[in-house]
Design an enzyme around this catalytic site. Structure first.
Site, short mmCIF file in Angstrom:
data_model
loop_
_atom_site.label_atom_id
_atom_site.label_comp_id
_atom_site.label_asym_id
_atom_site.label_seq_id
_atom_site.Cartn_x
_atom_site.Cartn_y
_atom_site.Cartn_z
N LYS A 212 0.87 -1.17 0.00
CA LYS A 212 0.00 0.00 0.00
C LYS A 212 0.92 1.23 0.00
CE LYS A 212 -2.60 3.37 1.42
NZ LYS A 212 -2.22 4.47 0.58
N GLY A 265 5.12 5.18 9.22
CA GLY A 265 4.17 6.28 9.08
C GLY A 265 3.85 6.81 10.46
N GLU A 293 7.78 1.56 12.22
CA GLU A 293 8.53 2.74 12.65
C GLU A 293 7.59 3.92 12.50
OE1 GLU A 293 11.27 2.56 14.21
OE2 GLU A 293 11.53 0.43 13.80
N CYS A 327 11.28 11.79 9.81
CA CYS A 327 10.85 11.33 11.14
C CYS A 327 11.88 11.74 12.17
CB CYS A 327 10.68 9.83 11.12
SG CYS A 327 12.05 9.03 10.32
N GLU A 425 3.90 15.97 17.45
CA GLU A 425 4.62 15.95 16.17
C GLU A 425 3.89 16.83 15.15
OE1 GLU A 425 4.61 12.35 13.67
OE2 GLU A 425 6.75 12.61 13.37
P1 NAD Z 1 0.65 8.28 7.56
O1 NAD Z 1 0.49 7.49 8.82
O2 NAD Z 1 -0.35 9.33 7.28
O3 NAD Z 1 0.63 7.30 6.31
C1 NAD Z 1 1.49 6.18 6.20
C2 NAD Z 1 0.84 5.18 5.28
O4 NAD Z 1 -0.32 4.66 5.93
C3 NAD Z 1 0.35 5.77 3.96
O5 NAD Z 1 0.56 4.86 2.92
C4 NAD Z 1 -1.12 5.98 4.22
O6 NAD Z 1 -1.89 6.00 3.05
C5 NAD Z 1 -1.44 4.77 5.06
N1 NAD Z 1 -2.65 4.90 5.88
C6 NAD Z 1 -3.23 6.03 6.33
N2 NAD Z 1 -4.31 5.71 7.09
C7 NAD Z 1 -4.39 4.37 7.12
C8 NAD Z 1 -5.26 3.43 7.76
N3 NAD Z 1 -6.27 3.85 8.52
N4 NAD Z 1 -5.02 2.12 7.58
C9 NAD Z 1 -3.97 1.70 6.84
N5 NAD Z 1 -3.11 2.54 6.22
C10 NAD Z 1 -3.32 3.85 6.36
O7 NAD Z 1 2.15 8.87 7.56
P2 NAD Z 1 2.84 9.80 6.45
O8 NAD Z 1 2.22 11.15 6.53
O9 NAD Z 1 2.91 9.13 5.14
O10 NAD Z 1 4.32 9.87 7.01
C11 NAD Z 1 4.68 10.72 8.05
C12 NAD Z 1 4.78 9.98 9.36
O11 NAD Z 1 5.70 8.90 9.20
C13 NAD Z 1 5.34 10.83 10.48
O12 NAD Z 1 4.63 10.55 11.66
C14 NAD Z 1 6.78 10.36 10.58
O13 NAD Z 1 7.36 10.56 11.85
C15 NAD Z 1 6.63 8.91 10.26
N6 NAD Z 1 7.89 8.33 9.78
C16 NAD Z 1 8.59 7.55 10.65
C17 NAD Z 1 9.80 7.00 10.27
C18 NAD Z 1 10.60 6.16 11.23
O14 NAD Z 1 11.56 5.52 10.80
N7 NAD Z 1 10.23 6.12 12.51
C19 NAD Z 1 10.29 7.23 8.98
C20 NAD Z 1 9.54 8.01 8.11
C21 NAD Z 1 8.33 8.55 8.52
#
Ligand code: NAD
Length: 541
Positions: A212, A265, A293, A327, A425
Site C-alpha cells: 500500500k 508512518g 517505525e 521522522c 509531532e
Molecule cells: P501516515 O500514517 O499518514 O501514512 C502512512 C501510510 O499509511 C500511507 O501509505 C497511508 O496511506 C497509510 N494509511 C493512512 N491511514 C491508514 C489506515 N487507517 N489504515 C492503513 N493505512 C493507512 O504517515 P505519512 O504522513 O505518510 O508519514 C509521516 C509519518 O511517518 C510521520 O509521523 C513520521 O514521523 C513517520 N515516519 C517515521 C519513520 C521512522 O523511521 N520512525 C520514517 C519516516 C516517517
C-alpha cells in the site's frame, strides 16, 4: 543446480553524486525532470504482474506547484485487494522456495539498475512528486535505496550462516523459512527508500507482499515497480495497491494468510493497524509479525559548554532540511539561556540566506511541504503559538499556498516546556525552543526525557564530555538513534541502523539484521546419523 556458497561481503555505501552544473549526472537529471514535467502518468494497480484499471481515479500533484498534475492513479476496491491476496499466495508457492542466492541476485540487480539507468528516473520522480531538491532526492531515492538493497543481501548472508553446533552422531541445522502467508507493507510519503525497503526486506527473505504505497509518493513508487520487474522479480511477489489505506488494511488483516505488517508512518495509523491485526488473532495461520517505525518529537539538548555555532547549524539543518518532513527532524530544542540569543541570531542569518521554491531550481534550499493537510497543520501550530501567552514566533512563520505548499523555516520560543508544540509531532519546518537557566541542565535533561511519548532521535551538544555522558545516561530511553555533537538526522545504512521505541515504533532498525530476522520463521533440523535401537540407559544394560 547451483551448489556453490556465494559470498556477499559488506558493501561500500553508494557514493552521493554532486550534481555540479554541467556534470553528466546533472545533465541527465535535468533532461529527465523536463521529460517527467511534461507528462501525466497513468498509474494502474498491479496484481500478479497484471495492470488493472478500475476507473476510480485520484490525482498526484507537485507539492511546490499544486496545480501541476503529474499522475492519475486507479484506486483499488475490496475486490482488487482480495485478488492481490490470492495473487500473492500463488506467487508464495514458488518464491518461498526459490534459492536465496537467486533472490539476492535479483535484489543486487535492482541496486545496479538504480545506480545507473533508473537513477535519474527515480530522482526526478521523487523531486517532482515529493518536493525534494537535487541533493535530498539523490541521498534518498538513489543512494539510500541502493544501500538498503546491497546491505540487506549482506545481512541475509550472515543470518543464513548462523547455524547451531553438531553433537556426537548428529547433524543440526537451521532452515530460515519465510513467513507462512503474505506481508502487508504500508509505506509513508517522505522517503522513497523506505517505500522500497518495506517491501524488499521481507521479499529478500522469501516473502510476498501486498504494497500500500502513500498516495502522495505514487509517482516514484510506481517507477520502483518497473525497476523490480526489470530486475527479474516474479509477478505477484509484490502487488501494488494504490488507494485507501483503511480499506486495504481492513481487507488484508481479514485474511487468514495475513502474516505480518511492515509499516512506516504515523503512530496513529500504526496503532489502528495493530488493533485490526489483534482482532484477527485465532484466525491467522501464525501469529503475525508487526513491525512499525512511527512518529517522533526529536530533540536537541544543549549543555552550557556547547559550541553555539555548531548548535545553530545543527538546529537549522536538523529542523529544516526536506522541510522538517523527516521522522528524525529536530522539532524541540532545550538550550541554556546564555547561548540562545547568539544561536537564534545565527539561525536567522541562515534563514535570511536560504531560498524557498521549486525543486528544479537548485538554488532553493527549502521546497514545499507535501500537501494541503500538512500545510494547514503547520499553519495551525504557528497561529496557535502566535496567540499563546507563553510562546512567540521568533523566526519565520509565513505560510504561502498561492503556488505550492510553502512554509517558512520557523522557530517558536516558549517558556513552557510542555507547550503544545514541544510535545506533539507537526512534521514540518517548525522548531520549538525552550531556553532554560544554565545551572538547571540536569533537571532539564530529565524534563526532556519525560516530555514526549516518542523515542526516535535526539542529540546532545556539549564540550564538557562528563556532562555529555550524564545527559546521555538520563536520555538513554529517549531515542533509538542518539547523536553527540551532531544533528539528530541523516542516518546512513550500515553506519547508523535506524529506529526508535516508545511511541516511535518497534525499533527493529531498518537496514540491519534485526529487521531481516522479523521476516523469517526458523525450523531447526536434527538428523541422527545412527538411530538408537535400545531404550535402556547405559547403566541398566
Ligand atoms: P501516515 O500514517 O499518514 O501514512 C502512512 C501510510 O499509511 C500511507 O501509505 C497511508 O496511506 C497509510 N494509511 C493512512 N491511514 C491508514 C489506515 N487507517 N489504515 C492503513 N493505512 C493507512 O504517515 P505519512 O504522513 O505518510 O508519514 C509521516 C509519518 O511517518 C510521520 O509521523 C513520521 O514521523 C513517520 N515516519 C517515521 C519513520 C521512522 O523511521 N520512525 C520514517 C519516516 C516517517
Amino acid at each position: 543446480m547451483n551448489n556453490s556458497i556465494i559470498s556477499f561481503p559488506l558493501p561500500a555505501n553508494e557514493p552521493v553524486k554532486a550534481y555540479l552544473a554541467g556534470s553528466p549526472e546533472r545533465v541527465a537529471l535535468e533532461k529527465e525532470l523536463e521529460r517527467q514535467s511534461k507528462m501525466v502518468v497513468e498509474i494502474p494497480i498491479i496484481i500478479g504482474g497484471k495492470e488493472i484499471r478500475t476507473g476510480d481515479m485520484g490525482e498526484v500533484t507537485c507539492p511546490h506547484d499544486h496545480k501541476h498534475v503529474i499522475a492519475r492513479y486507479h484506486k483499488v476496491g475490496k475486490k482488487e485487494v482480495e485478488m492481490a491476496v490470492d495473487a500473492a499466495m500463488k506467487a508464495w508457492k514458488e518464491w518461498s522456495r526459490t534459492p536465496w542466492t537467486t533472490r539476492a541476485a535479483i535484489v543486487m540487480k535492482m541496486a545496479e539498475l538504480l545506480a545507473t539507468k533508473y537513477r535519474p528516473i527515480m530522482n526526478a520522480a521523487t523531486m517532482l512528486g515529493q518536493s525534494k531538491n537535487f541533493y535530498q532526492a539523490e541521498i534518498d531515492s538513489a543512494c539510500e535505496t541502493i544501500d538498503f538493497f546491497r546491505y540487506n543481501v549482506h545481512y541475509a548472508s550472515k543470518i543464513y550462516a548462523m547455524q547451531p553446533k553438531d553433537g556426537a552422531g548428529q547433524l543440526n541445522h537451521t532452515e530460515y523459512r519465510p513467513l507462512e502467508g503474505f506481508v502487508l507493507a504500508v509505506t509513508p510519503f517522505n522517503f522513497t527508500s523506505i517505500a522500497s525497503n518495506l517491501c524488499m526486506t521481507p521479499v529478500l527473505m522469501g516473502n510476498v507482499a501486498l504494497w500500500k504505497p502513500s498516495t502522495t509518493a505514487l509517482l516514484s513508487n510506481y517507477y520502483l515497480m518497473q525497476l523490480y520487474k526489470e530486475a527479474g522479480l516474479p509477478d505477484g511477489v509484490v502487488n501494488f495497491l494504490p488507494g485507501s489505506g483503511a480499506l486495504i488494511g481492513e481487507v488484508a488483516t481479514a485474511s487468514r494468510h495475513f502474516a505480518g505488517i511492515h509499516f512506516t508512518g504515523s503512530t496513529a495509523t500504526f496503532n489502528s493497524l495493530w488493533n485490526q491485526a489483534a482482532k484477527g488473532l485465532g484466525k491467522y495461520v501464525s501469529y503475525p509479525r508487526i513491525v512499525g517505525e512511527t512518529g517522533g518529537k526529536d530533540f536537541i539538548f544543549v549543555h552550557p559548554s556547547a559550541d553555539p555555532k555548531a548548535v545553530a547549524t545543527a538546529a537549522f539543518c536538523g529542523a529544516y532540511e526536506f522541510q522538517g518532513q523527516k521522522c528524525s527532524a529536530a522539532s524541540r530544542m532545550y538550550i541554556p539561556k546564555s547561548l540562545w540569543a547568539g544561536v537564534l541570531e545565527d539561525m536567522k542569518a541562515m534563514a535570511a540566506e536560504v531560498k524557498m521554491g521549486d525543486v528544479t531550481d537548485p538554488s532553493n534550499f527549502i521546497n514545499a511541504v507535501i500537501d494541503e493537510a500538512s500545510f494547514n497543520k503547520c499553519k495551525s501550530y504557528i497561529e496557535y503559538a502566535r496567540e499563546a501567552k507563553d510562546a512567540d514566533v521568533v523566526m519565520g512563520g509565513t505560510c504561502n499556498n498561492s503556488k505550492g505548499w510553502f512554509v517558512e523555516p520557523t522557530v517558536i520560543e516558549t517558556a513552557n516546556p510542555h507547550f503544545k508544540s514541544m510535545e506533539e509531532e507537526i512534521f514540518g519546518p517548525v522548531l520549538t525552543v525552550y531556553p532554560y537557566d544554565d545551572e538547571q541542565w540536569e533537571e532539564t535533561a530529565n524534563l526532556c526525557n519525560e516530555t514526549s511519548p516518542y523515542g526516535l532521535t535526539g542529540a546532545v551538544f556539549g564540550r564538557d564530555r562528563m556532562a555529555v555522558e550524564k545527559i546521555t545516561e538520563i536520555l538513554s530511553y529517549a531515542a533509538g538513534n542518539f547523536y553527540i555533537n551532531d544533528k539528530p538526522t541523516g542516518a546512513v545504512v550500515g553506519m547508523q541502523p535506524f529506529g526508535g521505541a516508545r511511541a516511535s515504533g518497534t525499533n527493529d532498525k531498518a537496514g540491519g539484521e534485526f529487521n531481516l530476522i522479523r521476516w523469517i520463521i526458523p525450523r531447526v533440523i536434527k538428523e541422527t546419523l545412527v538411530s538408537p535401537t535400545d531404550y535402556r540407559y547405559t547403566y541398566m544394560k
